[in-house]
Motif scaffolding. Structure first.
Motif, short mmCIF file in Angstrom:
data_model
loop_
_atom_site.label_atom_id
_atom_site.label_comp_id
_atom_site.label_asym_id
_atom_site.label_seq_id
_atom_site.Cartn_x
_atom_site.Cartn_y
_atom_site.Cartn_z
N TRP A 1 -28.62 -17.88 -15.97
CA TRP A 1 -29.60 -17.06 -15.28
C TRP A 1 -30.15 -17.78 -14.05
O TRP A 1 -30.38 -17.15 -13.01
CB TRP A 1 -30.75 -16.68 -16.21
CG TRP A 1 -30.37 -15.73 -17.30
CD1 TRP A 1 -30.37 -15.99 -18.64
CD2 TRP A 1 -29.91 -14.39 -17.14
NE1 TRP A 1 -29.94 -14.89 -19.34
CE2 TRP A 1 -29.66 -13.88 -18.44
CE3 TRP A 1 -29.68 -13.57 -16.06
CZ2 TRP A 1 -29.20 -12.60 -18.66
CZ3 TRP A 1 -29.22 -12.28 -16.27
CH2 TRP A 1 -28.98 -11.80 -17.56
N GLY A 2 -30.37 -19.05 -14.18
CA GLY A 2 -30.85 -19.81 -13.02
C GLY A 2 -29.84 -19.83 -11.89
O GLY A 2 -30.21 -19.69 -10.70
N LEU A 3 -28.55 -19.97 -12.22
CA LEU A 3 -27.52 -19.96 -11.18
C LEU A 3 -27.41 -18.60 -10.51
O LEU A 3 -27.25 -18.51 -9.28
CB LEU A 3 -26.17 -20.36 -11.79
CG LEU A 3 -26.03 -21.80 -12.28
CD1 LEU A 3 -24.67 -22.01 -12.93
CD2 LEU A 3 -26.21 -22.77 -11.12
N VAL A 4 -27.49 -17.54 -11.31
CA VAL A 4 -27.38 -16.19 -10.74
C VAL A 4 -28.55 -15.91 -9.80
O VAL A 4 -28.38 -15.44 -8.67
CB VAL A 4 -27.32 -15.16 -11.87
CG1 VAL A 4 -27.42 -13.75 -11.30
CG2 VAL A 4 -26.03 -15.30 -12.65
N ILE A 5 -29.76 -16.24 -10.25
CA ILE A 5 -30.96 -15.97 -9.41
C ILE A 5 -30.95 -16.84 -8.17
O ILE A 5 -31.28 -16.37 -7.05
CB ILE A 5 -32.23 -16.20 -10.24
CG1 ILE A 5 -32.33 -15.12 -11.33
CG2 ILE A 5 -33.47 -16.16 -9.36
CD1 ILE A 5 -33.49 -15.33 -12.28
N THR A 6 -30.54 -18.11 -8.30
CA THR A 6 -30.46 -18.97 -7.13
C THR A 6 -29.46 -18.44 -6.11
O THR A 6 -29.73 -18.46 -4.89
CB THR A 6 -30.09 -20.40 -7.55
OG1 THR A 6 -31.04 -20.88 -8.49
CG2 THR A 6 -30.04 -21.33 -6.36
N SER A 7 -28.34 -17.94 -6.59
CA SER A 7 -27.32 -17.40 -5.68
C SER A 7 -27.83 -16.14 -4.97
O SER A 7 -27.59 -15.94 -3.78
CB SER A 7 -26.04 -17.09 -6.44
OG SER A 7 -25.52 -18.24 -7.07
N LEU A 8 -28.57 -15.31 -5.72
CA LEU A 8 -29.09 -14.08 -5.11
C LEU A 8 -30.12 -14.39 -4.03
O LEU A 8 -30.08 -13.82 -2.94
CB LEU A 8 -29.71 -13.19 -6.20
CG LEU A 8 -28.75 -12.49 -7.13
CD1 LEU A 8 -29.50 -11.82 -8.27
CD2 LEU A 8 -27.91 -11.47 -6.37
N VAL A 9 -31.04 -15.30 -4.33
CA VAL A 9 -32.07 -15.64 -3.35
C VAL A 9 -31.44 -16.32 -2.14
O VAL A 9 -31.82 -16.07 -0.98
CB VAL A 9 -33.17 -16.51 -3.99
CG1 VAL A 9 -34.16 -16.97 -2.95
CG2 VAL A 9 -33.87 -15.75 -5.12
N ALA A 10 -30.48 -17.20 -2.38
CA ALA A 10 -29.83 -17.91 -1.26
C ALA A 10 -29.03 -16.98 -0.38
O ALA A 10 -28.84 -17.26 0.81
CB ALA A 10 -28.94 -19.01 -1.81
N SER A 11 -28.56 -15.86 -0.92
CA SER A 11 -27.77 -14.93 -0.09
C SER A 11 -28.62 -14.24 0.96
O SER A 11 -28.06 -13.68 1.92
CB SER A 11 -27.12 -13.88 -0.99
OG SER A 11 -28.10 -13.07 -1.61
N TYR A 12 -29.94 -14.28 0.85
CA TYR A 12 -30.83 -13.66 1.83
C TYR A 12 -31.44 -14.67 2.78
O TYR A 12 -32.28 -14.33 3.60
CB TYR A 12 -31.96 -12.90 1.12
CG TYR A 12 -31.48 -11.66 0.43
CD1 TYR A 12 -31.25 -10.48 1.12
CD2 TYR A 12 -31.23 -11.67 -0.95
CE1 TYR A 12 -30.82 -9.35 0.48
CE2 TYR A 12 -30.79 -10.54 -1.61
CZ TYR A 12 -30.58 -9.38 -0.88
OH TYR A 12 -30.13 -8.25 -1.53
N GLN A 13 -31.05 -15.93 2.68
CA GLN A 13 -31.60 -16.93 3.58
C GLN A 13 -30.64 -17.23 4.73
O GLN A 13 -30.91 -18.09 5.51
CB GLN A 13 -31.90 -18.22 2.78
CG GLN A 13 -32.99 -18.04 1.75
CD GLN A 13 -33.25 -19.29 0.97
OE1 GLN A 13 -32.54 -20.29 1.14
NE2 GLN A 13 -34.26 -19.27 0.12
#
Length: 287
Positions: A275-287
């Motif tokens: 879950w941490g990897l998925v959320i980190t990837s999602l947030v990083a995709s908007y930066q």
């Protein structure tokens, strides 16, 4: 006969005596009324001589009228929106909030990725849809917070303070959201929607109309969500293939592979902090 006439006359005078007295009193007061203006000059002269005494109320134009005047500053009051207009705009935005959340923010992409992750694990109702929707909502607020703050600073607050008209506030407030969607929308999607709308291609991305930008942004979000979901599916697909081959080699044809692979999927997902990897990837995709 004479006595009877005299008695009748006396009785008539006794009856008419009060009425005659009232008529005489009213005539006396009416005759005394014109004498009142004679004393008026004396009263006026006394008031004029007594300058230090308490005076009566004075009008705005009289002496000392400036001390009792009240000044109300209405400058800029007409420029501020009334409370009824503010309430109407707020209710309109609340009614359009679900559509804005689904089409102009990161909510759709996050919710799809979380749903694909649950399906990749082989779980149908765990976590529940309400949990995934709530997590997607708060992640969207976390990602969109800088955009919403900028929209409030340059659009909403100046309009409420009366510094900008409704048109100026709209043009200024929509610009941060437009910039966000332009960064996430792909060139292929923008070109596709422009051709579908039978419009000429703009000279730059900044010239794209909002009616074209919003669907292009949604298509780009769906595309990126499916790409992330494909990457998430790969390791779990490998586990399913290995478990199925092992069961076939052991001759356990009747054993469902899902029953054996599900614990290994959960173990792998927990060990790598999925879950941490998925959320980190999602947030990083908007930066």
């Amino acid at each position: 006969m004479t006595r009877a006439v005299l008695r009748a006359t006396v009785l008539l005078l006794l009856v008419l005596a009060p009425a005659l007295g009232a008529l005489v009193g009213s005539a006396g007061s009416a005759s005394a009324a014109p004498a009142a203006p004679v004393s008026a000059p004396a009263a006026v002269s006394v008031a004029a001589v007594d300058e230090d005494g308490p005076g009566g109320p004075r009008g705005p134009g009289g002496p000392g009228g400036s001390d009792s005047s009240v000044t109300i500053d209405l400058e800029g009051l007409a420029d501020k929106p009334s409370s009824s207009v503010t309430v109407l705009i707020t209710l309109t935005l609340l009614s359009l909030l679900p559509a804005i959340l689904l089409t102009c923010t990161s909510f759709t992409k996050i919710l799809i990725v979380l749903g694909l992750t649950r399906n990749a694990l082989g779980l149908q109702q765990t976590p529940p849809n309400q949990v995934l929707a709530g997590l997607a909502l708060f992640l969207s607020l976390f990602i969109m917070a800088p955009v919403l703050s900028e929209m409030n600073d340059i659009g909403v607050q100046p309009y409420l303070d009366g510094e900008k008209t409704s048109t100026e506030a709209w043009d200024s407030g929509i610009e941060p959201l437009r910039t966000f969607m332009l960064h996430q929308a792909g060139d292929e999607e923008l070109e596709l929607l422009t051709n579908v709308a039978d419009r000429d291609l703009p000279e730059s991305r900044e010239d794209v109309a909002m009616s074209t930008l919003v669907p292009a942004f949604i298509l780009s979000e769906l595309k990126q969500a499916f790409i992330i979901g494909f990457i998430i599916f790969i390791p779990f697909l490998v586990i399913d293939i290995v478990v199925s081959g092992a069961l076939m080699a052991l001759g356990m044809m009747m054993m469902p592979p899902v029953m054996v692979s599900l614990p290994f999927k959960l173990l792998l997902f927990v060990l790598v902090n999925g879950w941490g990897l998925v959320i980190t990837s999602l947030v990083a995709s908007y930066q």
